[in-house]
Design a protein around this motif. Sequence first.
Motif, short mmCIF file in Angstrom:
data_model
loop_
_atom_site.label_atom_id
_atom_site.label_comp_id
_atom_site.label_asym_id
_atom_site.label_seq_id
_atom_site.Cartn_x
_atom_site.Cartn_y
_atom_site.Cartn_z
N TYR A 148 -34.12 11.10 37.94
CA TYR A 148 -35.10 12.05 38.46
C TYR A 148 -35.25 11.87 39.98
O TYR A 148 -35.32 12.86 40.73
CB TYR A 148 -36.45 11.85 37.78
N GLU A 151 -32.44 13.36 41.95
CA GLU A 151 -32.58 14.81 42.12
C GLU A 151 -33.55 15.13 43.25
O GLU A 151 -33.35 16.12 43.99
CB GLU A 151 -33.04 15.44 40.80
N HIS A 152 -34.60 14.32 43.43
CA HIS A 152 -35.51 14.53 44.55
C HIS A 152 -34.79 14.36 45.89
O HIS A 152 -34.95 15.18 46.80
CB HIS A 152 -36.68 13.54 44.49
N TYR A 154 -31.63 14.63 46.47
CA TYR A 154 -30.67 15.74 46.55
C TYR A 154 -31.35 16.98 47.13
O TYR A 154 -30.82 17.66 48.02
CB TYR A 154 -30.17 16.01 45.13
N ASP A 198 -27.88 21.70 31.67
CA ASP A 198 -27.69 22.84 32.56
C ASP A 198 -27.79 24.13 31.76
O ASP A 198 -26.90 24.98 31.80
CB ASP A 198 -26.33 22.73 33.26
N TYR A 226 -36.89 19.93 30.24
CA TYR A 226 -35.91 20.17 31.31
C TYR A 226 -34.99 21.34 30.92
O TYR A 226 -34.69 22.21 31.73
CB TYR A 226 -35.10 18.90 31.56
N GLN A 274 -39.18 19.84 38.62
CA GLN A 274 -38.05 18.91 38.68
C GLN A 274 -36.71 19.65 38.66
O GLN A 274 -35.84 19.42 39.50
CB GLN A 274 -38.14 17.94 37.50
N ARG A 275 -36.54 20.52 37.69
CA ARG A 275 -35.27 21.24 37.53
C ARG A 275 -34.98 22.13 38.74
O ARG A 275 -33.83 22.18 39.22
CB ARG A 275 -35.32 22.09 36.26
N GLN A 278 -33.64 20.30 41.68
CA GLN A 278 -32.22 20.01 41.49
C GLN A 278 -31.39 21.24 41.81
O GLN A 278 -30.36 21.16 42.50
CB GLN A 278 -31.98 19.55 40.06
#
Length: 335
Positions: A148, A151-152, A154, A198, A226, A274-275, A278
């Motif tokens: 997680y 991803e932040h 990113y 995904d 997610y 969150q998603r 990303q």
Amino acid sequence: MISQDSLINFALESLGLPDSTEADIAPLSKRGSGRTFFRFRWSPQDSAIIIHYDPERIENTYYADIAVFLTKRLIPVPRIIRHDPSKCIILMEDMGNIDLWSYRQKDWEIKRTLYQKTLVAAYRLHNIQEDLSCSDIRLMEGFNAALYEWEHKYFLEHFVKGICNIDIEPKMMAAIKNELHQLVKRLMKAPPCLVHRDLQSQNVMIMDEKPFFIDFQGMRTGCAFYDLASLINDPYVYFSDEEIEELLSFYYVLSGAALDWDAFRSFFWEASIQRLMQALGAYGFLSLKLGLVEFLRHIPGGQNNIIRASTYVQNIPMLSQLLLECKGKTETISP
């Protein structure tokens, strides 16, 4: 790069067809992740898909085994005809060219039916209950705090800095990181299950009005919310607030969730934050680092969705402020 003649020979042999069979092979649009796709056709009615993959992307080596695993558990995915790991080639069932995204402009009654069918299939995936350590299936490392947080980073590197050209001052960055740390702690309390990772509209093929999952090589243990966020807060497809609530309620009833409705909704909107971080990070990386500028056109949808999601999530004031600042910086962006 393997020759197309080699791919044709592989397909003919796999299908038990004579070498004299008149067949053709056509490249399909690139889906990325170190894979190339071809449609192999040996009659007007008969075709299959060939994938040639780069084994350096370790998840590519998992795809065929995951497909077999899911097929045995009645999760709708393309049937694997043959996989040769030594050649890095997969021959699989052709699901056609129509995906869930193709229905984005259709009336709600049509979209709702297809999305509900997709949610039923997603629930069946999320409800697989067995000890995976006892199976031969290999998966990517499950969602945890480190993933997680990756991803932040990113998002902050490739979208906030790369796309929006925003340098966050240290005090604000510390506050944002604390908000995100608390977000992760909340997401980690969600019940774990298998997730697609995904599950957006272009990874759901529609054949005979039924959904089939593709691009599931990143499947792992994680949080069902997610996947729900990936599908229902998809930057590629617009839903009104009422449509989102209807789809979310459908899955809630379907799953017989142990959570109360307010807690369920909270998990969904937090997972959406969150998603979508990303996804926006990916759009920045793909457009700026790999030169795939077509991904720039998905930024407005992603931003609108994450700003909407932020209005449903408490205790993220500094992140919400950053999201609005980013929106102002990207209004003139075009592919």
